[in-house]
Design a protein around this motif. Structure first.
Motif, PDB file in Angstrom:
ATOM      1  N   THR A  22       1.051  -0.936   0.145  1.00  0.00           N
ATOM      2  CA  THR A  22       0.028  -0.177   0.139  1.00  0.00           C
ATOM      3  C   THR A  22       1.142   1.416   0.024  1.00  0.00           C
ATOM      4  N   ILE A  23       0.806   2.421  -0.644  1.00  0.00           N
ATOM      5  CA  ILE A  23       1.781   3.542  -0.808  1.00  0.00           C
ATOM      6  C   ILE A  23       0.216   4.268   0.179  1.00  0.00           C
ATOM      7  N   SER A  24       1.548   5.542   0.753  1.00  0.00           N
ATOM      8  CA  SER A  24       0.669   6.359   1.401  1.00  0.00           C
ATOM      9  C   SER A  24       0.271   7.937   0.713  1.00  0.00           C
ATOM     10  N   GLY A  25      -1.523   7.833   0.529  1.00  0.00           N
ATOM     11  CA  GLY A  25      -1.756   8.592  -0.201  1.00  0.00           C
ATOM     12  C   GLY A  25      -3.328   8.224  -0.795  1.00  0.00           C
ATOM     13  N   PHE A  26      -2.912   6.548  -0.826  1.00  0.00           N
ATOM     14  CA  PHE A  26      -3.558   5.606  -2.193  1.00  0.00           C
ATOM     15  C   PHE A  26      -4.452   4.670  -0.989  1.00  0.00           C
ATOM     16  N   THR A  27      -5.757   4.689  -1.664  1.00  0.00           N
ATOM     17  CA  THR A  27      -6.205   3.296  -0.828  1.00  0.00           C
ATOM     18  C   THR A  27      -5.225   2.030  -1.617  1.00  0.00           C
ATOM     19  N   PRO A  28      -5.883   0.707  -0.718  1.00  0.00           N
ATOM     20  CA  PRO A  28      -5.098  -1.073  -1.113  1.00  0.00           C
ATOM     21  C   PRO A  28      -5.651  -0.593  -2.754  1.00  0.00           C
ATOM     22  N   ALA A  29      -6.877  -0.123  -3.329  1.00  0.00           N
ATOM     23  CA  ALA A  29      -7.298  -0.452  -4.886  1.00  0.00           C
ATOM     24  C   ALA A  29      -6.460   0.124  -5.638  1.00  0.00           C
ATOM     25  N   SER A  30      -6.216   1.219  -5.664  1.00  0.00           N
ATOM     26  CA  SER A  30      -5.208   2.850  -6.082  1.00  0.00           C
ATOM     27  C   SER A  30      -4.449   2.365  -6.102  1.00  0.00           C
ATOM     28  N   SER A  31      -3.903   1.947  -4.758  1.00  0.00           N
ATOM     29  CA  SER A  31      -1.740   1.587  -4.875  1.00  0.00           C
ATOM     30  C   SER A  31      -1.937   0.360  -5.669  1.00  0.00           C
ATOM     31  N   THR A  32      -2.685  -0.464  -5.320  1.00  0.00           N
ATOM     32  CA  THR A  32      -2.245  -1.369  -6.931  1.00  0.00           C
ATOM     33  C   THR A  32      -2.719  -0.928  -8.539  1.00  0.00           C
ATOM     34  N   LYS A  33      -2.947   0.086  -8.433  1.00  0.00           N
ATOM     35  CA  LYS A  33      -3.086   0.770  -9.775  1.00  0.00           C
ATOM     36  C   LYS A  33      -1.736   1.244 -10.245  1.00  0.00           C
ATOM     37  N   GLU A  34      -2.220   1.851  -9.396  1.00  0.00           N
ATOM     38  CA  GLU A  34      -0.306   2.908  -9.016  1.00  0.00           C
ATOM     39  C   GLU A  34       0.799   2.241  -9.055  1.00  0.00           C
ATOM     40  N   LEU A  35       1.295   0.980  -8.480  1.00  0.00           N
ATOM     41  CA  LEU A  35       2.433   0.302  -8.756  1.00  0.00           C
ATOM     42  C   LEU A  35       2.079  -0.107  -9.849  1.00  0.00           C
ATOM     43  N   GLN A  36       0.950  -0.669 -11.042  1.00  0.00           N
ATOM     44  CA  GLN A  36       1.561  -1.401 -12.032  1.00  0.00           C
ATOM     45  C   GLN A  36       1.142   0.051 -13.205  1.00  0.00           C
ATOM     46  N   THR A  37       0.822   1.285 -12.557  1.00  0.00           N
ATOM     47  CA  THR A  37       1.090   2.373 -13.476  1.00  0.00           C
ATOM     48  C   THR A  37       2.524   3.098 -13.567  1.00  0.00           C
ATOM     49  N   GLU A  38       2.919   2.486 -12.440  1.00  0.00           N
ATOM     50  CA  GLU A  38       4.495   3.222 -12.423  1.00  0.00           C
ATOM     51  C   GLU A  38       5.839   1.915 -12.954  1.00  0.00           C
ATOM     52  N   GLN A  39       5.213   0.918 -13.380  1.00  0.00           N
ATOM     53  CA  GLN A  39       5.748  -0.565 -13.823  1.00  0.00           C
ATOM     54  C   GLN A  39       5.879  -0.161 -15.664  1.00  0.00           C
ATOM     55  N   ALA A  40       4.551   0.800 -15.590  1.00  0.00           N
ATOM     56  CA  ALA A  40       4.909   0.835 -17.254  1.00  0.00           C
ATOM     57  C   ALA A  40       5.400   2.081 -17.245  1.00  0.00           C
ATOM     58  N   PHE A  41       5.862   3.022 -16.259  1.00  0.00           N
ATOM     59  CA  PHE A  41       6.254   3.851 -16.586  1.00  0.00           C
ATOM     60  C   PHE A  41       7.932   3.839 -16.610  1.00  0.00           C
ATOM     61  N   ASP A  42       8.491   2.819 -16.184  1.00  0.00           N
ATOM     62  CA  ASP A  42       9.726   2.759 -15.761  1.00  0.00           C
ATOM     63  C   ASP A  42       9.810   1.610 -17.316  1.00  0.00           C
ATOM     64  N   ALA A  43       9.034   0.328 -18.102  1.00  0.00           N
ATOM     65  CA  ALA A  43       9.759  -0.053 -19.223  1.00  0.00           C
ATOM     66  C   ALA A  43       9.437   0.676 -20.079  1.00  0.00           C
ATOM     67  N   SER A  44       9.047   2.284 -19.687  1.00  0.00           N
ATOM     68  CA  SER A  44       9.285   2.993 -20.659  1.00  0.00           C
ATOM     69  C   SER A  44      10.546   3.837 -21.229  1.00  0.00           C
ATOM     70  N   LEU A  45      11.382   3.665 -20.283  1.00  0.00           N
ATOM     71  CA  LEU A  45      12.477   4.181 -19.601  1.00  0.00           C
ATOM     72  C   LEU A  45      13.722   3.609 -20.752  1.00  0.00           C
ATOM     73  N   SER A  46      14.724   4.131 -21.079  1.00  0.00           N
ATOM     74  CA  SER A  46      15.567   4.140 -21.892  1.00  0.00           C
ATOM     75  C   SER A  46      16.939   4.039 -21.743  1.00  0.00           C
ATOM     76  N   ALA A  47      18.067   3.314 -20.451  1.00  0.00           N
ATOM     77  CA  ALA A  47      19.004   4.530 -20.812  1.00  0.00           C
ATOM     78  C   ALA A  47      19.942   4.224 -22.492  1.00  0.00           C
ATOM     79  N   PRO A  48      19.729   3.437 -23.191  1.00  0.00           N
ATOM     80  CA  PRO A  48      20.823   4.128 -24.278  1.00  0.00           C
ATOM     81  C   PRO A  48      19.806   5.833 -24.934  1.00  0.00           C
ATOM     82  N   ARG A  49      18.865   5.482 -24.822  1.00  0.00           N
ATOM     83  CA  ARG A  49      17.993   6.930 -25.704  1.00  0.00           C
ATOM     84  C   ARG A  49      18.975   8.153 -24.478  1.00  0.00           C
ATOM     85  N   ILE A  50      18.680   8.124 -22.972  1.00  0.00           N
ATOM     86  CA  ILE A  50      19.455   8.565 -22.205  1.00  0.00           C
ATOM     87  C   ILE A  50      20.879   9.369 -22.600  1.00  0.00           C
TER      88      ILE A  50
END
Length: 738
Positions: A22-50
């Motif tokens: 559970t993330i502070s500021g989020f309910t258990p349900a919205s925490s799960t969604k937030e963590l999924q969003t962060e995983q998708a965000f991380d997958a879009s990052l690219s060290a070679p592109r940086i």
């Protein structure tokens, strides 16, 4: 041994850090969604592109006001637009001096003319480009002076006390000071206060050169010709355009006459290499410098002033130039008038691959990852504003003018400002508003360090334990439940947001294993960066994740994750430190006065002596901290109650708009009418030190009055801080159960 201890500690703490559910500021349900969003965000990052972005944006010199600055700003603008952000360039018109004449000569007893130039290197593809700013210090005065030379060590107030004890006066002299132990602008400021007519600053190899390792291009460290450019603006008075204090420097803004701009220095200043410094230092005679003043050059360091005579001439073009701030926005779906702000500057002194393009490129990758989320259907609840600032290097120009020009709107809408600057390999550095410490703990415990495969939180804590200077400090770190955000002074673009407007702030970046001597030189290049700073560019991704997760969570939290118990604990700690400072000063003063008294007796009974004794210092009084201690105690009670309210509210999906506004506006209650002699700085808890520059002074109004032995002002400032802490407590009580 140190490495073994570090790895052992990492293993223990990594095992103890559980995956958060559970993330502070989020309910258990919205925490799960937030963590999924962060995983998708991380997958879009690219060290070679940086890495590619660093190479692209550091391909040409791009100081503020240059053609390169506009080219880089327009490239950044197009990137934001291609990611799907609504972006524009906001232009300010700022004063920026560039050198027209630079002359430094040793005229006696021997002659030497300083080279004042860094050579191009075959190993560094951009080091020989046209349009590079020459080696100089911006905001030096015009001047043509000839005078004896005096060596003043690091040029800090304590060094001048040593000179006074040795009977050496710098009035009417030119001083030469080492870079280090303070922000560079303090050195000519203190020199001027002591009557010097000019100031030379050089990098000594003992601090920044071959004593640390192989020099560039063989190694990372400063070679004999490298020079640190930089601003010497008196930013501790106010940052930003010197001609428009307190207002945005728009094209038609009312401007001061340059002679009335107090942040421009009154004597000529010039930085040089240690190649150029050696003949000047070798020519000095007179008293041998104290052992702890001796540097790394193969000479005996003398102080002067004697036969060594110097001619220094500086003349500048004092031009008004455009500063291009690139502003990109994603509109919030639920609270569009609440802004989560993220910033990094884009201007460099020359090519600036490390400072600032490494941080700028990581931030741009965050923006791209957010753009990818937008394309998938995600929308932030709060608006997200990305800011690529111009003119940071000469004095935080772009960010300060933006903040001053939008001050009321920012104080109403800005939930947080998250800053970064240069970035490299190593440990997370994090500073900011202490009410955000638990928030940052949750983030850093779930960002993985690229080298050790443990969390950046665990790696930083292990480093802090191993590096602790005492058993007491080590125990305090081990016993502490969470991490600590360092208090912020100045030196980067957060200053206006935190210290002038009272907006909650974070400053993030990695480093500590990327040491070298390229800072503000022509060698701060892509070639240097890829060899010595972050060859895989993976710490760019680590910065993108750390700052990006902070952006995402602040943008989407149902209840903003501020905990003022941490802030109260920190303020209480600062009050304790002030009392300890007073006790130490009292003890030292009594000892010094006893010594003076004893020497006076000895001299009075020895007619052969004709020495002048130092004047005894006034005794250190007992200051009355009762009002401040009461205010801090009141804040504790209110913060504890508010934490209960917050915890209860976080369990439901009820509307928390009123509480959220109270939380992110709270820091503004700590603002006053301004610090003595520098009212632009309004935060009563943090400010850059009057004689430290970048370095922070906590409870600055009180602390600096004590250090300057201004007891009446210290007592008055205790009242000012007590009032601001009481204001915060009363304000927060509106959100706490009565």
């Amino acid at each position: 041994m140190k490495k073994t201890l570090t790895l052992a500690f990492i293993a223990i703490t990594a095992a103890a850090t559980a995956q958060q559910k559970t993330i502070s500021g989020f309910t258990p349900a919205s925490s799960t969604k937030e963590l999924q969003t962060e995983q998708a965000f991380d997958a879009s990052l690219s060290a070679p592109r940086i890495g590619e972005t660093i190479k692209e944006l550091a391909a040409i010199p791009h100081n503020v006001g240059s053609p390169g600055s506009k080219i880089v700003a327009e490239k950044i603008l197009q990137k934001y637009k291609s990611y799907g952000l609504d972006a524009h360039i906001e232009t300010y018109t700022v004063l920026f001096p560039t050198p027209k004449t630079r002359v430094l000569e040793l005229t006696g007893p021997t002659k030497y003319t300083a080279l004042l130039k860094e050579p191009a290197l075959a190993e560094d593809a951009t080091s020989g480009q046209a349009n590079q700013l020459p080696t100089y210090n911006a905001w030096s005065a015009d001047g043509d002076v000839s005078a004896p030379l005096v060596f003043v060590n690091y040029g800090l107030p304590d060094d001048y006390e040593t000179l006074a004890k040795l009977g050496i006066d710098v009035k009417g002299k030119i001083v030469i000071a080492k870079y280090g132990r303070s922000w560079r602008g303090i050195k000519p400021k203190v020199a001027y206060e002591h009557g010097a007519v000019g100031c030379i600053i050089y990098s000594d190899p003992k601090d920044d050169g071959y004593t640390a390792g192989d020099v560039y291009p063989k190694g990372a460290y400063k070679n004999e010709y490298g020079v640190q450019r930089g601003s010497v603006m008196d930013m501790v008075i106010y940052p930003g355009d010197p001609l428009t204090p307190g207002v945005g420097a728009t094209k038609d803004a009312k401007r001061l006459d340059r002679k009335d701009a107090v942040t421009i220095l009154k004597i000529p200043v010039l930085p040089i290499s240690y190649h150029d410094a050696q003949p000047f230092l070798a020519a000095l005679d007179g008293t041998v410098a104290p052992r702890d003043w001796q540097g790394g050059l193969p000479i005996t360091y003398h102080i002067g002033a004697g036969k060594a005579m110097v001619h220094l001439k500086m003349e500048f073009n004092w031009d008004l130039v455009p500063a291009y701030d690139v502003i990109a926005k994603i509109k919030g779906s639920q609270w569009p008038d609440e802004w989560v702000m993220r910033g990094n500057h884009h201007d460099g002194w020359v090519n600036g691959a490390g400072d600032p393009i490494s941080g700028q490129s990581a931030m741009l990758d965050e923006a791209k990852a957010l753009g990818d989320l937008l394309k998938s259907g995600w929308k932030p609840k709060r608006s997200i504003v990305y800011c690529s600032w111009d003119g940071e290097e000469p004095g935080l120009l772009g960010s300060t003018e933006f903040a001053e020009g939008h001050d009321k709107e920012l104080q109403e809408k800005a939930v947080i400002y998250i800053n970064s600057d240069g970035n490299g390999r190593g440990f997370l550095g994090a500073g900011g508003s202490q009410a955000l410490e638990p928030f940052m703990d949750e983030i850093t415990q779930n960002v993985i360090d690229p080298q050790t495969s443990v969390s950046v939180y665990d790696r930083k804590k292990a480093h802090d334990v191993v590096s602790a200077s005492s058993a007491k400090d080590k125990k305090e770190i081990l016993d502490r439940k969470g991490g600590r955000l360092e208090s912020l002074g100045s030196g980067s673009d957060y200053s206006s947001f935190l210290q002038h407007l009272g907006i909650p702030t974070l400053d993030l970046g990695f480093g500590g294993e990327d040491g070298g001597g390229e800072y503000h030189s022509i060698y701060d290049s892509f070639d240097d960066y890829r060899r010595f700073k972050d060859s895989s560019f993976k710490y760019g991704v680590a910065l993108s994740q750390t700052a990006g997760h902070a952006v995402l969570r602040m943008a989407d939290a149902e209840l903003l994750p501020f905990d003022f118990r941490n802030l109260q604990t920190t303020i209480n700690k600062y009050v304790t430190e002030l009392n300890e400072l007073l006790d130490k000063m009292r003890e030292n003063t009594d000892m010094e006065n006893q010594l003076i008294k004893g020497n006076a007796f000895a001299l009075a009974n020895d007619p052969t002596k004709n020495e002048k004794l130092p004047v005894a210092k006034d005794t250190v009084p007992k200051l009355d901290f009762a009002a401040l201690k009461t205010a801090v105690d009141t804040l504790k009670k209110v913060a504890d109650k508010l934490a209960v309210t917050w915890s209860t509210a976080s369990q439901s999906t009820a509307n928390n708009d009123k509480l959220n506004k109270l939380l992110y506006h709270a820091e503004q209650q700590l603002l006053s009418d301004g610090l003595p002699r520098r009212p632009w700085y309004r935060h009563t808890i943090y400010a850059p030190g009057f004689y430290t520059g970048y370095g922070v002074k906590t409870l600055p109004g009180i602390r600096e009055a004590i250090e300057q032995r201004n007891w009446k002002e210290a007592q008055d400032q205790i009242g000012v801080v007590a009032k601001s802490v009481n204001n915060l407590a009363m304000y927060l009580s509106a959100g706490s159960p009565q």
